[in-house]
Design an enzyme around this catalytic site. Sequence first.
Site, mmCIF file in Angstrom:
data_model
loop_
_atom_site.group_PDB
_atom_site.id
_atom_site.type_symbol
_atom_site.label_atom_id
_atom_site.label_comp_id
_atom_site.label_asym_id
_atom_site.label_seq_id
_atom_site.Cartn_x
_atom_site.Cartn_y
_atom_site.Cartn_z
ATOM 1 N N LYS A 85 -28.982 73.456 25.851
ATOM 2 C CA LYS A 85 -29.524 72.046 26.307
ATOM 3 C C LYS A 85 -29.167 71.071 25.008
ATOM 4 O O LYS A 85 -29.228 71.472 23.804
ATOM 5 C CB LYS A 85 -31.063 71.985 26.628
ATOM 6 C CG LYS A 85 -30.983 72.498 28.102
ATOM 7 C CD LYS A 85 -32.240 72.131 29.040
ATOM 8 C CE LYS A 85 -32.171 72.529 30.507
ATOM 9 N NZ LYS A 85 -33.233 72.690 31.124
ATOM 10 N N ARG A 110 -34.399 80.943 31.581
ATOM 11 C CA ARG A 110 -33.288 80.807 32.732
ATOM 12 C C ARG A 110 -31.951 80.332 31.634
ATOM 13 O O ARG A 110 -31.958 79.585 30.752
ATOM 14 C CB ARG A 110 -33.643 79.550 33.380
ATOM 15 C CG ARG A 110 -32.495 78.958 34.243
ATOM 16 C CD ARG A 110 -32.744 77.829 35.054
ATOM 17 N NE ARG A 110 -32.000 77.051 35.980
ATOM 18 C CZ ARG A 110 -31.044 76.500 35.529
ATOM 19 N NH1 ARG A 110 -30.747 76.038 34.330
ATOM 20 N NH2 ARG A 110 -29.996 75.892 36.502
#
Length: 408
Positions: free
Chosen positions: A346, A380
């Site tokens: 991210k 995740r």
Amino acid sequence: MGLRIKVHSISDEAQAARLLAQHGCDRVGVEMMAPKFCHLVLELAPVPLRAALIIKQEMLSLGGEAALPRKAAALAIEEAGVLLAGTLKQYQGLVQKLQIQPFGLKEIGAEISAAIERIKPKRDRVWRCGQYRLPLGRKTLIMGILNITPDSFSDGGAYLDPAAAIERGKELVAQGADILDIGGESTRPGAPPVSVEEELARLLPVLDGLAGEVAVPISVDTTKYAVAKECLARGAAIINDVSGLRDPRLAELAAETGAGLVVMHIKGTPQTMQINPVYTNVVGEVIASLRRSCQLAEEKRVLPEQIVIDPGIGFGKTRSHNLELLQRLQEFRVLGYPILLGTSRKSVIGQVLDLPVNERVEGTAATVALGIQAGVDIVRVHDVRQMARVAKMADAIVRFDPDEEAEN
Ligand code: HH2
């Protein structure tokens, strides 16, 4: 003779008991002293002022500490936050004392007990997801990401062809994924919304090719009721809802089908979330919002064992918000639900390391390892092979239990 001084870090009662036993204390001594060797800081808010003053007085009388804002001493406010510091033993004493007090103090005492119970590390929980019962507490579960979208931020377009996606799903399982999370709509900032028909057209061929073919549950990353319903009917076992139950029918669906339900925090929508997100207290606000979403889920009769929470890294948060959430992840344990963390590749990692999406695997590894230390149960990730190794190593350290080791 030189004096040796050691420092011990004790985060729960079991660890305190181990230290005392190793120190040569007898069984009775260990039982008596373990709750006194375990320290805890709790914040209660809002508390009616009269009740807050009594809590402070009782905690001080037990030898603990209690802090109120200055305004409370001047009786200038009606409600106050109470910051408490003490040993488990002192909290037990406090709860007992509150039991015979008026002004709702008995209930506050019961809530303190329940919170202390919820934050205890748990080694033998399960996550109920349809027909699956996923064990939690002894191993961090790896949720492998499979985006069947043209525009996902890191793997957009790579698996639009169903055959390639199915193959990738199988590969992720072979690499160590315990769950497959398939998504047909990108949630990256500013991503255009996709219709139900389009989302299903992307998901269903892949779901049909994987359900029954892989031995792990399939999660569907969607905020749409119609998409979740169809995917559950075709073999998915988990709803991964990044909107935090904006559509409460998703909770009803989880209740009816017994599916697992990931409740994630987002501020705004993917279209708006990165336009100047503001919080006064990011951790407190995200926890409060997740608490409301989980209450809603339980009101709709979803079992607590079906629910997993997720702070939603990158969803309506600046770099500072994301770093603070990651630094204080352990505070999410107060809600009592298992925690999922989604940091993979991210932008917060890109911002810290100044690296593009395809070079964020080490940064992701740091967040996975520290997340596990903080009490995360599921991660995740895109890079399943690498993160399964990182998690295995982190688990070996964090979940190490000398008593079990001695038995083996
Ligand atoms: N992050 C993304 C998507 N879904 N679900 C949960 N529970 N937690 C997350 O942090 C999370 C999520 C965004 O990542 P990705 O799927 O890789 O990208 P995109 O949304 O662009 O497809």
